[in-house]
Design a protein around this motif. Structure first.
Motif, PDB file in Angstrom:
ATOM      1  N   PHE A  31      14.295  10.779   4.231  1.00  0.00           N
ATOM      2  CA  PHE A  31      14.272  12.207   4.503  1.00  0.00           C
ATOM      3  C   PHE A  31      13.954  12.978   3.239  1.00  0.00           C
ATOM      4  O   PHE A  31      14.345  12.573   2.147  1.00  0.00           O
ATOM      5  CB  PHE A  31      15.631  12.677   5.045  1.00  0.00           C
ATOM      6  CG  PHE A  31      16.046  11.996   6.307  1.00  0.00           C
ATOM      7  CD1 PHE A  31      15.375  12.227   7.501  1.00  0.00           C
ATOM      8  CD2 PHE A  31      17.115  11.120   6.314  1.00  0.00           C
ATOM      9  CE1 PHE A  31      15.764  11.596   8.674  1.00  0.00           C
ATOM     10  CE2 PHE A  31      17.514  10.486   7.479  1.00  0.00           C
ATOM     11  CZ  PHE A  31      16.832  10.722   8.666  1.00  0.00           C
ATOM     12  N   LEU A  33      14.806  16.509   1.967  1.00  0.00           N
ATOM     13  CA  LEU A  33      15.675  17.644   2.258  1.00  0.00           C
ATOM     14  C   LEU A  33      15.422  18.779   1.266  1.00  0.00           C
ATOM     15  O   LEU A  33      15.670  18.616   0.065  1.00  0.00           O
ATOM     16  CB  LEU A  33      17.140  17.220   2.178  1.00  0.00           C
ATOM     17  CG  LEU A  33      17.561  16.097   3.129  1.00  0.00           C
ATOM     18  CD1 LEU A  33      18.962  15.602   2.787  1.00  0.00           C
ATOM     19  CD2 LEU A  33      17.478  16.573   4.560  1.00  0.00           C
ATOM     20  N   HIS A  96      22.428  12.071   5.977  1.00  0.00           N
ATOM     21  CA  HIS A  96      21.641  11.466   7.057  1.00  0.00           C
ATOM     22  C   HIS A  96      21.550  12.433   8.241  1.00  0.00           C
ATOM     23  O   HIS A  96      20.480  12.633   8.822  1.00  0.00           O
ATOM     24  CB  HIS A  96      22.264  10.130   7.477  1.00  0.00           C
ATOM     25  CG  HIS A  96      21.368   9.294   8.313  1.00  0.00           C
ATOM     26  ND1 HIS A  96      21.331   9.399   9.690  1.00  0.00           N
ATOM     27  CD2 HIS A  96      20.462   8.341   7.981  1.00  0.00           C
ATOM     28  CE1 HIS A  96      20.447   8.547  10.167  1.00  0.00           C
ATOM     29  NE2 HIS A  96      19.907   7.891   9.148  1.00  0.00           N
ATOM     30  N   GLY A  99      19.164  15.196   7.495  1.00  0.00           N
ATOM     31  CA  GLY A  99      17.789  14.712   7.621  1.00  0.00           C
ATOM     32  C   GLY A  99      17.342  14.597   9.065  1.00  0.00           C
ATOM     33  O   GLY A  99      16.230  15.026   9.414  1.00  0.00           O
ATOM     34  N   GLU A 100      18.188  14.035   9.903  1.00  0.00           N
ATOM     35  CA  GLU A 100      17.832  13.865  11.317  1.00  0.00           C
ATOM     36  C   GLU A 100      17.706  15.188  12.057  1.00  0.00           C
ATOM     37  O   GLU A 100      16.958  15.291  13.015  1.00  0.00           O
ATOM     38  CB  GLU A 100      18.886  13.008  12.028  1.00  0.00           C
ATOM     39  CG  GLU A 100      18.799  11.550  11.702  1.00  0.00           C
ATOM     40  CD  GLU A 100      19.738  10.730  12.571  1.00  0.00           C
ATOM     41  OE1 GLU A 100      20.870  11.185  12.864  1.00  0.00           O
ATOM     42  OE2 GLU A 100      19.333   9.619  12.948  1.00  0.00           O
ATOM     43  N   GLN A 102      17.158  18.379  10.541  1.00  0.00           N
ATOM     44  CA  GLN A 102      16.736  19.489   9.697  1.00  0.00           C
ATOM     45  C   GLN A 102      15.843  20.513  10.399  1.00  0.00           C
ATOM     46  O   GLN A 102      15.974  21.715  10.150  1.00  0.00           O
ATOM     47  CB  GLN A 102      16.114  19.006   8.396  1.00  0.00           C
ATOM     48  CG  GLN A 102      14.825  18.255   8.491  1.00  0.00           C
ATOM     49  CD  GLN A 102      14.337  17.847   7.103  1.00  0.00           C
ATOM     50  OE1 GLN A 102      14.301  18.674   6.183  1.00  0.00           O
ATOM     51  NE2 GLN A 102      13.990  16.599   6.941  1.00  0.00           N
TER      52      GLN A 102
END
Length: 141
Positions: A31, A33, A96, A99-100, A102
């Motif tokens: 990811f 971010l 995590h 990231g999933e 965002q």
């Protein structure tokens, strides 16, 4: 041994120029971010409050940087942001999750910012009333 439900970063890279934290996990997920996203969704009490409905909308964070990224044990990192914010502990699980999610989180943030009449720009005059209203439960103790 970690399971897929508890991903562990294998690589963290702070990209100062693009203001991105790149996080690779042992699951293969990677990811990118944005610092601004991390700042406005900091897991700290200053941002999230002490319970549902106590969140404080963050304004003027477009240009925020991460000055330091401090490890916290084997489970989290603590970013030190250029605006002085340094109380959020970003666990591996939370990174995590950011990231999933965002895209949805970012859209929700922009909607809330627009509804409040705030701006992402640090020196925007419309942010001053929002910052004054902030108060904050933690300021008194």
């Amino acid at each position: 041994m970690e399971s897929a439900s508890n991903p562990v970063p294998t690589r963290l890279v702070v990209h100062q120029k693009s203001r991105i934290l790149e996080v690779e996990f042992d699951t293969g997920a990677c990811f990118k971010l944005p610092f601004e996203l991390m700042r406005v969704y900091s897991p700290s009490a200053e941002v999230r409050g002490h319970g549902p409905g106590q969140e404080t909308l963050q304004v003027g964070k477009r240009d925020v940087e991460i000055n330091q990224l401090e490890p916290v044990g084997m489970y989290a990192v603590k970013p030190v942001f250029s605006d002085g914010h340094d109380s959020g502990l970003f666990s591996w699980e939370y990174l995590h999750w950011l990231g999933e999610n965002q895209e949805g989180l970012w859209n929700d943030y922009l909607t809330r910012l627009n509804e409040a009449g705030g701006s992402r720009d640090p020196n925007a005059p419309e942010n001053i009333p929002l910052q004054q209203k902030k108060g904050g439960a933690c300021a008194s103790h």
